[in-house]
Structure formats: C-alpha cells, structure tokens
Design an enzyme around this catalytic site. Sequence first.
Site, mmCIF file in Angstrom:
data_model
loop_
_atom_site.group_PDB
_atom_site.id
_atom_site.type_symbol
_atom_site.label_atom_id
_atom_site.label_comp_id
_atom_site.label_asym_id
_atom_site.label_seq_id
_atom_site.Cartn_x
_atom_site.Cartn_y
_atom_site.Cartn_z
ATOM 1 N N GLU A 233 -3.861 1.366 -4.586
ATOM 2 C CA GLU A 233 -4.631 0.684 -3.538
ATOM 3 C C GLU A 233 -3.756 -0.468 -3.071
ATOM 4 O O GLU A 233 -3.687 -1.505 -3.711
ATOM 5 C CB GLU A 233 -5.963 0.202 -4.133
ATOM 6 C CG GLU A 233 -7.114 0.242 -3.133
ATOM 7 C CD GLU A 233 -7.133 -0.977 -2.229
ATOM 8 O OE1 GLU A 233 -6.525 -0.887 -1.130
ATOM 9 O OE2 GLU A 233 -7.717 -1.999 -2.584
ATOM 10 N N CYS A 267 -7.282 -7.103 1.738
ATOM 11 C CA CYS A 267 -6.452 -5.941 2.102
ATOM 12 C C CYS A 267 -7.030 -5.236 3.322
ATOM 13 O O CYS A 267 -6.284 -4.689 4.118
ATOM 14 C CB CYS A 267 -6.279 -4.986 0.927
ATOM 15 S SG CYS A 267 -7.805 -4.379 0.233
#
Length: 488
Positions: A233, A267
């Site tokens: 991720e 993110c």
Amino acid sequence: MELISRNPATDEVVDTFDVHTPEQVQGIVARARGASHWWQAQGFDGRRRALRNWRRYIARHRHELIELVHAENGKPRVDAALELLLSLEHIDWTAKHAGKVLAPQRRRPGLLLANFAARVEQVPFGVVGVIGPWNYPVFTPNGSIATALAAGNTVVFKPSEFTPAVGKWYVDAFEAANPQVPHGVLSVVIGFGETGAALCRAGVDKLAFTGSAPTGRKVMAACAESLTPVVMELGGKDAAIVASDADLRAAADAIAFGAMGNSGQTCVGIERVYVERPVRDQFLRHLTQALVGVEPGSGKDASYGPMTMPSQIEVVRRHVTDALAGGGTAVVGGLDSIGDRYIHPVVILDPPHSSTAIQEETFGPTLTVTTVDSLSEAVKLANDVPFGLAGSVFSTEQADWIVERLDTSQISVNSVLGFAGMADLPLGGRGESGFGRIHGPEGLREFSRTRAVATQRRPIPGVNLLSFSRARWLNRFAPHLIRILYGR
Ligand code: NDP
C-alpha cells in the site's frame, strides 16, 4: 540502541524504547507462530469475540489513545478521534463478516470428474508481518492487522519510528482486552528501518507494507529471498476532476479538506485538481474562500497539525519551488507558507505537467490546479502519473463518464476520501501505488490462502481416469472424447 519518540509540535519526548534486534524480532515471530494454532482453533466465533473485546477496550480507553496520537503524530485531537472512529468501524466489520466471507465454497467438479465433490477453502497464512506508517498510525496499519487477525493469522507489527508509542498502545490493548489469549497473537516490534527489514526476513508467511514506493521495493526484495508474498500500500498523487456542471462551492469545500486535512499527509489525499476552463475562476474563488481560516497549529482550533516527519518539509519546499520556477502561480500561500514545523496551505495554478509537484508525491498541505479545455484532457493528465491510488470526480451529469476513464483503484464522486470510511470497500493501488487489497471482503481474502479440495465421492469401476487400471476402451475413446466435447 534507543528509539526516542518526540512530539513533532514541541520536540518533547513522548516515550523511549529499546530497539528490537534482528534476533529478538525472530523470537517474536517464532512466538507468534506458536500462538497461531491456538488462534486458528478459536474459529471465527472465538476470534470475533476477541476482536470485539479489543474494539470495546479501545473505545473505553479512547482518551488515552487520542492523546497519544495527538502527541506523537501531531494531528489535532478531533482528527485523532475521527481516525479512531474509522479504525473501530473496520475492526467491527471485519470481526462480523470474516466467517461469511471466508466460508468454504462448493464448486462444480465438471463432467470428466463428475463423481467428485469440489470445494474451495480460505485458510490463514500463519504469521503476517505488518510494517506501518506514521500518517494515520492507527487506521492505516489497522486495515491490515484487524483483517489479518480476523482471517485467522497472528500478527507482528512494526510501527513507524515516528509513532512507536501509538503502535505499542494499540497492541497492548489487544492483550489487555483479552487476558485469556496467549502471548503472541498480536505483537509489536520497535525500531527503525532495519527492524522492518529484520521482520521481512524473520520467517513471516505474508508481509503487508504501507509507506513509500522506494522502501516498498526494498521490502519486496527482502521478502523475495524467501518468496514471502506481500501487499504493497504505497503512495498516491490523487487528482480531483472538476467538470463545468459541478456544484463548484461544494467541490471547493471538499477539495480543500481532501488536500490540506492531516497536513496533506494522506496517501489518498487530493494533490492535483483539473478544472474546466469556463468555471476555473469561479472554482478558484470558492477554493480560496474555503481555505480562509484553515490554519495549522497544535491548539484546539487548529485545522491540522505540524509535519510529522521533519524531512518531509524539504520535499514540500522542493515541489513548490519547482512548480513556481516552471511558471506556476501561487494563488494561495507560497514559499513563505513553509515554516520549520508547520506548513500553511499552498495552492499553485497551472504548474508544468512535468514538475515534481505534479509527478511526485508531495505529502504536504499543497495543491496544484490545472486548467483544462475538456474532460478528455483532464482524464488524460490525471492518468499521466506513475501512481494510481484514488481520485475524485465532481460533476452532475458526467461523473460516470469520468469514473470509467480514470485509471485509479478508488474513486469518490462529488466527495473526497469517502471510500476509505466504508469498511465494506477494498483499498489498494496500481503502479507506484502498489498492489493487493486491504479492507472489505477483498482484504479478508488477501490475508488468506486459497485451498482447493477435490473429494472422490464414489469410484466408478473401470472408468477411473486417474488410475492405471482404467478400462482399455478409455484409451481408444479419449481422442474421440476431445472431439465430442470440444470439437464443435
Ligand atoms: P517509508 O516508506 O520509508 O517507511 C514506512 C515504514 O517502513 C516505516 O515503518 C519504516 O520504518 C519502514 N521501513 C523503512 N525502511 C525499511 C526497510 N528497509 N525495510 C523494511 N521496513 C522499512 O516512509 P517514510 O515514513 O520515510 O515516508 C517517506 C514517504 O513515504 C513520505 O514522504 C510519503 O510520500 C510516503 N508515505 C506514504 C504513506 C502511505 O500511506 N502510502 C504513508 C507514509 C509515507 P521507520 O519509520 O522506522 O524508518
């Protein structure tokens, strides 16, 4: 060696830890393996109870954790509380749904082996290593940890060197909530990058990593030595597309939050906007208005906190400098907005597409706005970066058209970040944003291994294809069978 965790707003020491050596990390992974059989034997019901005890314990002791997140990461208490709320929602969802999502499935055996029963099972990997970041020190690792636990794995967690106290509190809470559970179901290892590298090599059966793409590559290389599977991720460079038929005030309000919230250290935060030319100026007026009073700080009224990782400030400065040098215009803030700890919002209009502010993850409270002449141009530019994590679309009539063409793994329509709050939806990336999925049913499957089981219910004498004693006529018949079944 010592790891001293400090408050990024004041430099005060939050806590001091001994760094785990590679040998200690190995020992902790071995203990997790020892606890693995016990944890698997609890079944979905037993694990659901333990996860709910944990969820309840964290909720009851929420003030301690909120204080710790505020102190160690720097974000305002309200943001720490929201992060916690989302994390508890995910723990609850995964505890409730793991049994159903991972239940064995019956499959058709097919004509050639019609005397068989077939099923697919999802079995735990064993021990999952989780390496987490500092930007959402509970929510982000929790996406892997809670899911991996619910799927029947034990977990060893390495929090970021910037948020070790939060990581330890979160892990200790699991044991405090479940005194009957043997040590090792959920453990923490503390340290710097080397400790993360040691975890990759300590014999874990799967590794879930959240962080930057360069470190992701190192983690993959270390895991490749033992063919340990990984979930990556990684970062993002998320774009919002604002069509001329969008509610511009609402779009500006959402984008201001998506870009600046959490100091831009998200993110799936918005880092770029593509807005159609006819509405560009009106959108900018709303955006500027939405950012009035949006101030970093550490007090009660702060909109967001300091930069958690000091070195990130230089990255932001480099990107803003590059964007302005390339011909971009600062319409909110500018280089002066970048302080020693805090960065005030910066919005840059029309920097070159090749600038680092467009092509690299900035991870700060900055936003680029690019004027486009069509939605096709917006989509083309939005997709033309190495990342592919998430994006946002603002339009009343064209949203589906844009969604179909955006090359990202998550999309919010007329909103930002919505998908991350839904425990039923998966989260993950493509390209430099990584691969694999956490959250939701897809996350549960990511943390389990697929096993196919074929059971012969009754033999058919002489017609057993999987035996040397099969009837001789079968040898003659097999070529005809190919024609009969597949030759049409
Ligand atoms: P890193 O990717 O370097 O670190 C993430 C985690 O990996 C931390 O726990 C870190 O430990 C650990 N780590 C570091 N080196 C290794 C290694 N060789 N092997 C195994 N684990 C390792 O991110 P940073 O925290 O340095 O942030 C850098 C950039 O990453 C940010 O500027 C941002 O762009 C991006 N980022 C993206 C995030 C996301 O959500 N996708 C989250 C955080 C950052 P330690 O902290 O102790 O070094």
